[in-house]
Design a protein around this motif. Structure first.
Motif, PDB file in Angstrom:
ATOM      1  N   UNK A   5       0.836  -1.204   0.000  1.00 37.76           N
ATOM      2  CA  UNK A   5       0.000   0.000   0.000  1.00 37.76           C
ATOM      3  C   UNK A   5       0.869   1.251   0.000  1.00 37.76           C
ATOM      4  N   UNK A   6       0.255   2.357  -0.381  1.00 38.81           N
ATOM      5  CA  UNK A   6       0.872   3.660  -0.178  1.00 38.81           C
ATOM      6  C   UNK A   6       0.100   4.330   0.942  1.00 38.81           C
ATOM      7  N   UNK A   7       0.796   4.832   1.928  1.00 34.39           N
ATOM      8  CA  UNK A   7       0.095   5.402   3.086  1.00 34.39           C
ATOM      9  C   UNK A   7       1.042   6.318   3.848  1.00 34.39           C
ATOM     10  N   UNK A 140       8.956   3.618   6.853  1.00 33.15           N
ATOM     11  CA  UNK A 140       7.562   3.320   7.165  1.00 33.15           C
ATOM     12  C   UNK A 140       7.313   1.847   7.445  1.00 33.15           C
ATOM     13  N   UNK A 171      10.010  13.847   9.117  1.00 29.14           N
ATOM     14  CA  UNK A 171      10.748  13.259   7.987  1.00 29.14           C
ATOM     15  C   UNK A 171      10.401  11.794   7.802  1.00 29.14           C
ATOM     16  N   UNK A 172       9.843  11.178   8.832  1.00 28.04           N
ATOM     17  CA  UNK A 172       9.280   9.837   8.655  1.00 28.04           C
ATOM     18  C   UNK A 172       7.768   9.856   8.905  1.00 28.04           C
ATOM     19  N   UNK A 174       5.410  11.964   8.640  1.00 25.33           N
ATOM     20  CA  UNK A 174       4.506  12.684   7.737  1.00 25.33           C
ATOM     21  C   UNK A 174       4.706  12.347   6.262  1.00 25.33           C
ATOM     22  N   UNK A 175       5.422  11.278   5.966  1.00 30.68           N
ATOM     23  CA  UNK A 175       5.702  10.940   4.567  1.00 30.68           C
ATOM     24  C   UNK A 175       4.742   9.850   4.095  1.00 30.68           C
ATOM     25  N   UNK A 176       4.157  10.076   2.916  1.00 30.30           N
ATOM     26  CA  UNK A 176       3.381   9.012   2.265  1.00 30.30           C
ATOM     27  C   UNK A 176       4.369   8.148   1.501  1.00 30.30           C
ATOM     28  N   UNK A 177       4.404   6.861   1.797  1.00 29.94           N
ATOM     29  CA  UNK A 177       5.339   5.990   1.093  1.00 29.94           C
ATOM     30  C   UNK A 177       4.770   4.585   0.948  1.00 29.94           C
ATOM     31  N   UNK A 178       5.539   3.732   0.275  1.00 24.32           N
ATOM     32  CA  UNK A 178       5.075   2.372   0.004  1.00 24.32           C
ATOM     33  C   UNK A 178       5.501   1.449   1.131  1.00 24.32           C
TER      34      UNK A 178
ATOM     35  N   UNK B  23       0.545   7.941  -4.240  1.00 19.54           N
ATOM     36  CA  UNK B  23      -0.296   6.737  -4.165  1.00 19.54           C
ATOM     37  C   UNK B  23      -0.462   6.112  -5.546  1.00 19.54           C
ATOM     38  N   UNK B  26       2.703   4.334  -6.455  1.00 21.86           N
ATOM     39  CA  UNK B  26       2.843   3.099  -5.672  1.00 21.86           C
ATOM     40  C   UNK B  26       1.895   2.027  -6.220  1.00 21.86           C
ATOM     41  N   UNK B  32       7.575   5.637  -3.898  1.00 24.05           N
ATOM     42  CA  UNK B  32       7.373   7.083  -3.880  1.00 24.05           C
ATOM     43  C   UNK B  32       7.417   7.617  -2.464  1.00 24.05           C
ATOM     44  N   UNK B  34       5.758  11.161  -0.674  1.00 21.60           N
ATOM     45  CA  UNK B  34       5.069  12.434  -0.792  1.00 21.60           C
ATOM     46  C   UNK B  34       5.070  13.082   0.582  1.00 21.60           C
TER      47      UNK B  34
END
Lengths: 391, 185, 97
Positions: A5-7, A140, A171-172, A174-178, B23, B26, B32, B34
């Protein structure tokens, strides 16, 4: 089945706590931890997590309420940051002394002043000695994994200690990542429901939080010390089990390109992956350098660190906190102290870096690497170095 | 790795833009990051938002110093933030404006590859409100091809629910109407 | 308490320092803190039980017939019972007398 997921990392942490089926949460919002508890609060309100969410008026009350719910036998979670952790301070010692397996995320942030909401490790370094198990995460995925594993470690009958998962604020957090989510079945099999060893029960009354007279206080502390050190074995077991389930392995001291390295950088948290990039570039330029990443902060991994040095001549410790008027950074102080008894020990130099949200690009580590080498060839000019400070 | 910086004002949805695009990337199997410019949130104040997209796990945890692309949601920020100042020489500027390419180059002195769209107009027409963050994603995709247009559909639905369709329509309209011109050094 | 505190090793400390034996505070005889203790003049006592209610230590006991007396093992000699007694039938007597 695991799901990619990306979150936003904060939300991933909340989701991990949901999968862990936390039963009681008491927390007070503080930047940059806010999104974690905000999301947990809505999961509870929407009926997606069957837990008591206790709204409190301060962090002091949050951790006090957590002691209450843990004493009542509930799987308990909280999260905080910076001034919030400082406001909890006196109660943190009580939680560990009373052996309540509370799990807490600390979104690491500077302590004011001057007023700062940005990332460094000065909050948690002020809470070094609270007697909790403490780990640091780098991304993440690790924040998610460790938020689940922490419950299993903390609640084990031979541990029964509270645990902090440190993740760098903003820096960790608040980041949206996979990242990869574990599914509920996997987590349920990995983490059985909490059956407390001791809890409040009118049918079996006990006294909690009694006096420790001078005749008994040191023995009490000795037991706490031995238990925290012995928790190491259980931490290893839980990490291994999670590794078998997910293919993601965690170690108390992690190695990156350390084979034959004469110089070792040592970092914690998000600094680590950035430092890896610097090590890649330095290695390609022919430098003999590697990276040690200190994941487990309490109990301190004495043997693993000594073993990891493996003939290196220089260790450069990068601290994200300053012990004002002290020996530099807390990690420097401890690493030097742990390496001192070694028959052939490396030189250990310390750099303070990334305070109060100062950006740390890979170039910073390359610069530190060359500065430290020059310093190590002579009598070091300072006890420690403040990297990148003007003037 | 592609590094994109969004220039907007607090409340215009720049952070939402980078999140949606992250998103989408990904979902395509990429990696990615953001993230916002960290700090207090202040409506109307100039803000930045950052996006990294790569085929591998991204290890950087710092600001984007030299972006490959800058996306400007609000042209009134150009004089304040100077978005093109640290853009890579082969970088791309994606701009919301009703000016023509020649007018925009003359007005702002842009030399990089330039992608223009009148997002205000599209947003008013399609969404009925002057919020251009999702519209500008269409322009960005046209200029860079960083993700497929369709990859945004699911993230938009998750984020906006019943309002997703309109946002997706605005995005697609911008994708169609964006004009791109190579660098003029 | 099974044995004096100074005989416990660290291995014997209960987890979290909890005390499993309910009512273990009974072992602490606080009666030797007092310099005076209450004495009832039964003829003036109306058996209202105010003294029993206000005693902060729960040291006052009801006897047969509804009269009251004190368990001297736990009475700290604070004198609240005497102060609050409706008829003034309780007097505080110093320990030597």
């Amino acid at each position: 089945m695991a799901k990619r997921v990306g979150i936003e990392v904060s939300l991933a942490v909340s989701h991990a706590v949901q999968l862990a089926r936390a039963e009681a949460i008491a927390a007070y919002p503080i930047t940059p931890q806010t999104h974690i508890v905000e999301h947990l609060s809505s999961l509870v309100a929407n009926g997606d997590l069957e837990a008591e969410f206790i709204n409190v008026e301060s962090e002091h009350s949050a951790i006090s309420a957590c002691i209450g719910t843990s004493a009542a036998g509930a799987r308990t979670y909280t999260a905080t940051s910076s001034q919030g952790l400082a406001l909890m301070h006196e109660i943190l010692f009580i939680a560990s002394a009373m052996r309540f397996p509370i799990v807490m995320a600390v979104a690491n942030r500077a302590l004011s002043g001057p007023l700062s909401i940005w990332n460094d490790h000065s909050d948690i370094m002020g809470a070094r000695d609270i007697g909790w198990i403490q780990v640091f995460v780098e991304n993440g995925q690790e924040a998610f994994d460790h938020s689940i594993m922490a419950f299993k470690i903390a609640e084990h009958r031979r541990v029964l200690l509270p645990m902090i998962v440190n993740l760098d604020g903003f820096i960790l957090s608040h980041v949206v990542e996979a990242l990869e989510f574990a599914d509920q079945d996997t987590v349920d099999r990995f983490l059985p429901s909490y059956s407390p060893w001791h809890h409040l029960d009118p049918k079996k009354p006990v006294t909690m939080g009694a006096f420790g007279m001078p005749e008994i206080f040191a023995e009490f502390k000795m037991k706490h010390q031995v238990t925290l050190m012995n928790s190491y074995d259980q931490i290893m077991k839980v990490w291994q089990e999670w590794g078998q389930l997910t293919g993601r392995d965690y170690h108390p001291v992690e190695h990156y390109k350390t084979e034959g390295a004469k110089v070792l950088l040592l970092t914690m948290g998000c600094l680590s992956e950035v430092a890896e990039i610097a090590v890649d570039e330095l290695r390609s330029a022919g430098e003999s350098v590697g990276l040690l990443k200190l994941r487990l902060w309490r109990p301190f991994p004495f043997a693993a660190l000594r073993e990891a040095i493996n003939g290196a001549e220089l260790v450069i410790v990068c601290d994200r906190a300053l012990s004002v008027g002290g020996v530099g950074g807390p990690v420097l102080a401890e690493v030097r102290s742990v390496l001192y008894p070694m028959a052939s020990r490396p030189k250990v130099l310390g750099y303070i870096i990334g305070l109060g949200g100062r950006d740390v690009p890979p170039e910073a580590f390359k610069e530190i690497f060359s500065q430290a080498q020059a310093e190590a060839e002579q009598e070091p000019s300072e006890e420690f170095y403040m990297y990148g400070v003007r003037g | 790795m592609l590094e994109i910086r969004f220039h907007g004002r607090g409340g215009q949805g720049a952070v939402t833009s980078v999140e949606l695009l992250a998103l989408a990337a990904i979902e395509e199997g990429k990696f990615a990051q953001g993230f916002p410019s960290f700090g207090p949130e202040r409506r109307g104040a100039p803000v930045l938002a950052f996006l990294r997209i790569d085929d591998h796990h991204i290890r950087l945890r710092c600001k984007i110093a030299q972006p490959d692309v800058v996306t400007i949601l609000d042209p009134s920020l150009i004089r304040i933030q100077k978005p093109a100042a640290d853009l890579k020489t082969n970088g791309i500027i994606v701009l919301n404006t009703n000016k023509s390419l020649a007018e925009a180059r003359q007005e702002y002195g842009f030399k990089h590859t330039l992608a223009l769209v009148d997002a205000n107009h599209i947003a008013r027409e399609v969404l009925g409100v002057l919020i251009v963050n999702t519209t500008m994603l269409g322009a960005l995709i046209k200029a860079t091809g960083v993700v497929k247009v369709d990859s945004l559909e699911h993230p938009l639905r998750e984020r906006f629910g019943p309002m997703a369709a309109k946002n997706f329509a605005a995005l697609k309209a911008a994708y169609e109407k964006t004009v791109v011109e190579e660098a003029r050094p | 308490m099974t044995k004096p505190l100074e005989d416990f090793t660290w291995q014997e400390i209960e987890l979290g320092g909890i005390l499993r034996e309910p009512g273990s505070a009974r072992d602490y005889k606080v009666g030797d803190w007092k310099s005076q203790h209450p004495v009832w003049t039964k003829s003036h006592c109306i058996r209202c039980g105010i003294c029993w209610t206000v005693c902060p230590e729960g040291a006052i006991i009801e006897e047969e017939g509804g009269y009251f007396d004190v368990n001297l093992d736990y009475c700290k000699g604070c004198g609240i019972c005497a102060r609050e007694c409706v008829t003034g039938c309780i007097s505080m007597v110093t320990e030597e007398e």
